[in-house]
Design a protein around this motif. Structure first.
Motif, PDB file in Angstrom:
ATOM      1  N   LEU A  57       0.832  -1.208   0.000  1.00  0.00           N
ATOM      2  CA  LEU A  57       0.000   0.000   0.000  1.00  0.00           C
ATOM      3  C   LEU A  57       0.863   1.253   0.000  1.00  0.00           C
ATOM      4  N   ALA A  58       1.961   1.229   0.742  1.00  0.00           N
ATOM      5  CA  ALA A  58       2.840   2.399   0.810  1.00  0.00           C
ATOM      6  C   ALA A  58       3.517   2.685  -0.522  1.00  0.00           C
ATOM      7  N   GLU A  59       3.727   1.636  -1.316  1.00  0.00           N
ATOM      8  CA  GLU A  59       4.407   1.797  -2.602  1.00  0.00           C
ATOM      9  C   GLU A  59       3.471   2.257  -3.719  1.00  0.00           C
ATOM     10  N   GLY A  60       2.184   2.389  -3.428  1.00  0.00           N
ATOM     11  CA  GLY A  60       1.228   2.784  -4.452  1.00  0.00           C
ATOM     12  C   GLY A  60       1.470   4.200  -4.951  1.00  0.00           C
ATOM     13  N   ALA A  61       1.144   4.428  -6.204  1.00  0.00           N
ATOM     14  CA  ALA A  61       1.293   5.756  -6.802  1.00  0.00           C
ATOM     15  C   ALA A  61       0.052   6.605  -6.524  1.00  0.00           C
ATOM     16  N   ASP A  62       0.213   7.913  -6.665  1.00  0.00           N
ATOM     17  CA  ASP A  62      -0.898   8.828  -6.385  1.00  0.00           C
ATOM     18  C   ASP A  62      -2.046   8.645  -7.364  1.00  0.00           C
ATOM     19  N   ASP A  63      -1.753   8.145  -8.552  1.00  0.00           N
ATOM     20  CA  ASP A  63      -2.817   7.981  -9.544  1.00  0.00           C
ATOM     21  C   ASP A  63      -3.441   6.585  -9.509  1.00  0.00           C
ATOM     22  N   ASP A  64      -3.050   5.749  -8.555  1.00  0.00           N
ATOM     23  CA  ASP A  64      -3.701   4.449  -8.393  1.00  0.00           C
ATOM     24  C   ASP A  64      -5.137   4.656  -7.920  1.00  0.00           C
ATOM     25  N   GLU A  65      -6.049   3.899  -8.495  1.00  0.00           N
ATOM     26  CA  GLU A  65      -7.432   3.961  -8.023  1.00  0.00           C
ATOM     27  C   GLU A  65      -7.473   3.312  -6.636  1.00  0.00           C
ATOM     28  N   PRO A  66      -7.882   4.054  -5.589  1.00  0.00           N
ATOM     29  CA  PRO A  66      -7.731   3.566  -4.213  1.00  0.00           C
ATOM     30  C   PRO A  66      -8.427   2.245  -3.925  1.00  0.00           C
ATOM     31  N   VAL A  67      -9.651   2.080  -4.397  1.00  0.00           N
ATOM     32  CA  VAL A  67     -10.388   0.857  -4.089  1.00  0.00           C
ATOM     33  C   VAL A  67      -9.731  -0.341  -4.770  1.00  0.00           C
ATOM     34  N   ARG A  68      -9.297  -0.163  -5.978  1.00  0.00           N
ATOM     35  CA  ARG A  68      -8.601  -1.256  -6.678  1.00  0.00           C
ATOM     36  C   ARG A  68      -7.309  -1.617  -5.942  1.00  0.00           C
ATOM     37  N   ARG A  69      -6.629  -0.601  -5.406  1.00  0.00           N
ATOM     38  CA  ARG A  69      -5.377  -0.858  -4.702  1.00  0.00           C
ATOM     39  C   ARG A  69      -5.606  -1.694  -3.453  1.00  0.00           C
ATOM     40  N   VAL A  70      -6.634  -1.374  -2.664  1.00  0.00           N
ATOM     41  CA  VAL A  70      -6.872  -2.147  -1.446  1.00  0.00           C
ATOM     42  C   VAL A  70      -7.403  -3.548  -1.775  1.00  0.00           C
ATOM     43  N   ARG A 103      -5.638  -9.439  -1.857  1.00  0.00           N
ATOM     44  CA  ARG A 103      -5.258 -10.669  -2.566  1.00  0.00           C
ATOM     45  C   ARG A 103      -3.933 -11.233  -2.054  1.00  0.00           C
ATOM     46  N   LEU A 104      -3.125 -10.408  -1.398  1.00  0.00           N
ATOM     47  CA  LEU A 104      -1.893 -10.918  -0.798  1.00  0.00           C
ATOM     48  C   LEU A 104      -2.211 -11.910   0.316  1.00  0.00           C
ATOM     49  N   VAL A 105      -3.297 -11.673   1.028  1.00  0.00           N
ATOM     50  CA  VAL A 105      -3.706 -12.600   2.083  1.00  0.00           C
ATOM     51  C   VAL A 105      -4.147 -13.921   1.466  1.00  0.00           C
ATOM     52  N   LEU A 106      -4.909 -13.826   0.393  1.00  0.00           N
ATOM     53  CA  LEU A 106      -5.333 -15.040  -0.297  1.00  0.00           C
ATOM     54  C   LEU A 106      -4.125 -15.850  -0.755  1.00  0.00           C
ATOM     55  N   ALA A 137     -15.682  -3.503   3.917  1.00  0.00           N
ATOM     56  CA  ALA A 137     -16.309  -4.227   2.808  1.00  0.00           C
ATOM     57  C   ALA A 137     -15.301  -5.129   2.099  1.00  0.00           C
ATOM     58  N   VAL A 138     -14.089  -4.643   1.912  1.00  0.00           N
ATOM     59  CA  VAL A 138     -13.051  -5.448   1.264  1.00  0.00           C
ATOM     60  C   VAL A 138     -12.759  -6.699   2.088  1.00  0.00           C
ATOM     61  N   VAL A 139     -12.596  -6.517   3.398  1.00  0.00           N
ATOM     62  CA  VAL A 139     -12.304  -7.659   4.277  1.00  0.00           C
ATOM     63  C   VAL A 139     -13.459  -8.648   4.282  1.00  0.00           C
ATOM     64  N   ALA A 140     -14.689  -8.133   4.351  1.00  0.00           N
ATOM     65  CA  ALA A 140     -15.856  -9.014   4.379  1.00  0.00           C
ATOM     66  C   ALA A 140     -15.973  -9.814   3.085  1.00  0.00           C
ATOM     67  N   ALA A 141     -15.775  -9.160   1.946  1.00  0.00           N
ATOM     68  CA  ALA A 141     -15.877  -9.852   0.656  1.00  0.00           C
ATOM     69  C   ALA A 141     -14.773 -10.900   0.519  1.00  0.00           C
ATOM     70  N   HIS A 142     -13.549 -10.504   0.856  1.00  0.00           N
ATOM     71  CA  HIS A 142     -12.423 -11.432   0.770  1.00  0.00           C
ATOM     72  C   HIS A 142     -12.646 -12.651   1.663  1.00  0.00           C
ATOM     73  N   ASN A 143     -13.041 -12.417   2.909  1.00  0.00           N
ATOM     74  CA  ASN A 143     -13.186 -13.525   3.857  1.00  0.00           C
ATOM     75  C   ASN A 143     -14.365 -14.427   3.513  1.00  0.00           C
ATOM     76  N   ASN A 144     -15.408 -13.855   2.943  1.00  0.00           N
ATOM     77  CA  ASN A 144     -16.547 -14.678   2.532  1.00  0.00           C
ATOM     78  C   ASN A 144     -16.107 -15.716   1.500  1.00  0.00           C
ATOM     79  N   ALA A 145     -15.361 -15.258   0.491  1.00  0.00           N
ATOM     80  CA  ALA A 145     -14.891 -16.172  -0.552  1.00  0.00           C
ATOM     81  C   ALA A 145     -13.831 -17.131  -0.016  1.00  0.00           C
ATOM     82  N   ALA A 169     -15.850 -11.906  -5.531  1.00  0.00           N
ATOM     83  CA  ALA A 169     -16.338 -11.181  -4.362  1.00  0.00           C
ATOM     84  C   ALA A 169     -15.833  -9.744  -4.341  1.00  0.00           C
ATOM     85  N   LEU A 170     -14.562  -9.558  -4.656  1.00  0.00           N
ATOM     86  CA  LEU A 170     -14.006  -8.206  -4.632  1.00  0.00           C
ATOM     87  C   LEU A 170     -14.558  -7.336  -5.758  1.00  0.00           C
ATOM     88  N   ALA A 171     -15.032  -7.964  -6.814  1.00  0.00           N
ATOM     89  CA  ALA A 171     -15.641  -7.190  -7.902  1.00  0.00           C
ATOM     90  C   ALA A 171     -16.884  -6.443  -7.413  1.00  0.00           C
TER      91      ALA A 171
END
Length: 222
Positions: free
Chosen positions: A63-76, A81-84, A146-154, A174-176
């Protein structure tokens, strides 16, 4: 040494049960001393979740390495997915751990504390990205949850299936939902415009040539 301790611990957990296994039992089977155990794991609970500290550090760095123009929701979502990936590296171990945490309330509580730390890492990143927005903190916390809930559900559906099938497909699906609900639409490249949509209201029974004429007139004014 670390892997040997984890392997010994789970062998005993499966044979005797978690509550009936002591740290002394684990180090005896692994052939090391108690000091070696506590050098790697602060407690018996930590040996059940040996990779979460590394994964949390990887997520924070990503997350710290993300660029300013990264779409925030897509980044998180990508960070989640690193946890997966951590779970999918060793499906057998992940399924065994899932079953164990379902049986031992103390481990379930420990797992929830770990999940909360992941959620806080995502929320911290989003708060920085949304700090200029009205209700930016609220948006960050809601999206992170919401990201955590979707990820953990799947993820849990995959674990309940004994790790069968492709876990990434279920998590992507789920993340979609999160991305579609909270993500920003991509900006079209310079010089490109989205397709026009024209709505024409005409009298019932009007001849087709009149309808076509109205459409052409409308497009001519666009």
């Amino acid at each position: 040494m670390r892997d040997a301790l984890v392997a010994a611990a789970f062998q005993l957990f499966l044979e005797r049960g978690y509550e009936q296994t002591t740290v002394d039992d684990i180090v005896a089977l692994a052939g090391v001393g108690r000091r070696s155990f506590f050098r790697y794991f602060p407690s018996k609970e930590d040996v059940v979740f040996p990779d979460h500290e590394r994964c949390l550090a990887d997520m924070t760095a990503f997350l710290a390495e993300g660029a300013d123009d990264d779409e925030p929701v897509r980044r998180v979502c990508d960070a989640a997915r690193l946890v997966l990936r951590m779970y999918a590296e060793n499906p057998t171990f992940s399924v065994q751990r899932y079953r164990l945490t379902r049986e031992v309330p103390g481990l379930r509580a420990y797992e929830l504390s770990v999940v909360w730390r992941y959620e806080r890492a995502l929320a911290s990143y989003l708060r920085r990205r949304y700090e200029a927005r009205r209700d930016g903190t609220l948006q960050a916390d809601v999206i992170a949850a919401a990201v955590v809930a979707a990820h953990n559900n799947a993820l849990r559906s995959w674990l309940r299936s004994d790790g069968q099938g492709e876990a990434s497909a279920a998590v992507d699906h789920a993340l979609a939902y999160v991305q579609s609900a909270f993500g920003e639409a991509p900006v079209p490249p310079a010089g490109e415009r989205p397709e026009d949509v024209v709505v024409v209201v005409s009298r019932r029974g009007a001849p087709l040539w009149r309808v076509v004429q109205e459409i052409e007139t409308t497009l001519g004014r666009a």
